[in-house]
Design an enzyme around this catalytic site. Structure first.
Site, mmCIF file in Angstrom:
data_model
loop_
_atom_site.group_PDB
_atom_site.id
_atom_site.type_symbol
_atom_site.label_atom_id
_atom_site.label_comp_id
_atom_site.label_asym_id
_atom_site.label_seq_id
_atom_site.Cartn_x
_atom_site.Cartn_y
_atom_site.Cartn_z
ATOM 1 N N ASP A 72 22.846 47.194 -0.183
ATOM 2 C CA ASP A 72 22.317 45.869 -1.072
ATOM 3 C C ASP A 72 22.741 46.169 -2.418
ATOM 4 O O ASP A 72 22.421 47.063 -2.862
ATOM 5 C CB ASP A 72 20.841 45.809 -0.914
ATOM 6 C CG ASP A 72 20.516 44.428 -1.152
ATOM 7 O OD1 ASP A 72 20.728 43.883 -2.418
ATOM 8 O OD2 ASP A 72 19.434 43.627 -0.286
ATOM 9 N N ILE A 73 23.676 45.208 -2.918
ATOM 10 C CA ILE A 73 24.022 45.260 -4.197
ATOM 11 C C ILE A 73 23.179 44.762 -5.512
ATOM 12 O O ILE A 73 23.534 44.872 -6.399
ATOM 13 C CB ILE A 73 25.485 44.462 -4.508
ATOM 14 C CG1 ILE A 73 25.380 43.134 -4.107
ATOM 15 C CG2 ILE A 73 26.705 45.505 -3.662
ATOM 16 C CD1 ILE A 73 26.594 42.255 -4.484
ATOM 17 N N GLN A 93 13.642 34.326 1.652
ATOM 18 C CA GLN A 93 15.021 34.727 2.568
ATOM 19 C C GLN A 93 16.116 34.052 1.622
ATOM 20 O O GLN A 93 16.086 32.897 1.260
ATOM 21 C CB GLN A 93 14.985 34.024 3.874
ATOM 22 C CG GLN A 93 16.418 34.347 4.531
ATOM 23 C CD GLN A 93 16.626 33.848 6.007
ATOM 24 O OE1 GLN A 93 15.627 33.260 6.368
ATOM 25 N NE2 GLN A 93 17.260 34.446 6.805
ATOM 26 N N HIS A 114 19.007 39.571 8.722
ATOM 27 C CA HIS A 114 19.173 40.966 8.205
ATOM 28 C C HIS A 114 17.999 41.657 8.050
ATOM 29 O O HIS A 114 16.844 41.063 8.078
ATOM 30 C CB HIS A 114 19.878 40.792 6.830
ATOM 31 C CG HIS A 114 19.194 39.929 6.058
ATOM 32 N ND1 HIS A 114 19.279 38.514 5.928
ATOM 33 C CD2 HIS A 114 18.512 40.354 5.021
ATOM 34 C CE1 HIS A 114 18.793 38.124 5.147
ATOM 35 N NE2 HIS A 114 17.977 39.141 4.410
ATOM 36 N N HIS A 155 16.116 44.875 5.957
ATOM 37 C CA HIS A 155 16.219 45.637 4.711
ATOM 38 C C HIS A 155 15.531 46.966 5.007
ATOM 39 O O HIS A 155 14.429 47.113 5.515
ATOM 40 C CB HIS A 155 15.471 45.283 3.484
ATOM 41 C CG HIS A 155 15.848 43.949 3.061
ATOM 42 N ND1 HIS A 155 16.448 43.690 1.633
ATOM 43 C CD2 HIS A 155 15.775 42.618 3.603
ATOM 44 C CE1 HIS A 155 16.713 42.358 1.624
ATOM 45 N NE2 HIS A 155 16.334 41.583 2.883
#
Ligand code: AMP
Ligand code: ZN
Length: 144
Positions: free
Chosen positions: A37-38, A100, A106, A108
């Site tokens: 995750d960026i 979201q 997705h 995490h």
């Protein structure tokens, strides 16, 4: 939706799967793609996505939901091995009310440390047992 591969031409995560935009890939197999995750909430915050465009847990075909859970297990084990955090939270958001922001299913992996200030702990306080029991009955009627 692109007809041949189940991906969506306009979805940012589908573009990551196709390597049309860059990502810090961790692993992939036939079913899932995993990457960093960026906007990490903690070091090692990372994601697993199915290689099939589906917006959330409600709409995901069983086989893709199962693949995503298998993928998150592989990722969580690798993050644990790498960073040895005090714990790991697995998160998955459905809908704007759950924050979201990307509408491709997705999950995490969020590594946790005892002294971190990640706001995710709601503590334990007993509920109203009558209300809990009533909701259990109502929800169980809607299980298909
Ligand atoms: P959610 O809020 O559960 O929808 O989570 C979406 C996550 O995707 C957020 O934590 C974002 O930081 C992350 N994200 C969005 N775009 C990218 C990207 N291009 N590469 C990596 N992570 C991303
Ligand atoms: Zn997608």
């Amino acid at each position: 939706m692109s007809a041949h591969d189940g991906l969506d031409n306009d979805c940012i995560f589908c573009k990551i799967i196709r390597c049309e935009i860059p990502s810090f890939k961790i692993f992939e197999d036939d079913s899932v793609f995993s990457f960093m995750d960026i906007n990490p909430v903690a070091p090692g915050h990372s994601l697993v996505i199915p290689k099939f465009h589906t917006p959330n847990i409600f709409e995901a075909p069983d086989i893709w939901a199962a693949a995503t859970v298998n993928g998150i297990q592989r990722l969580a084990r690798a993050v644990k091995e790498t960073l040895n955090p005090d714990g790991i939270n697995i998160l998955q958001a459905n809908g704007p009310g759950a924050a979201q922001s990307v509408f491709h299913l997705h999950m995490h992996v969020v590594p946790r440390w005892a002294d971190d200030d990640v706001k995710m702990n709601w503590g334990i306080s007993p509920g109203d047992m009558d209300a809990i029991g009533k909701l259990a009955k109502q929800i169980s009627k809607n299980v298909n």
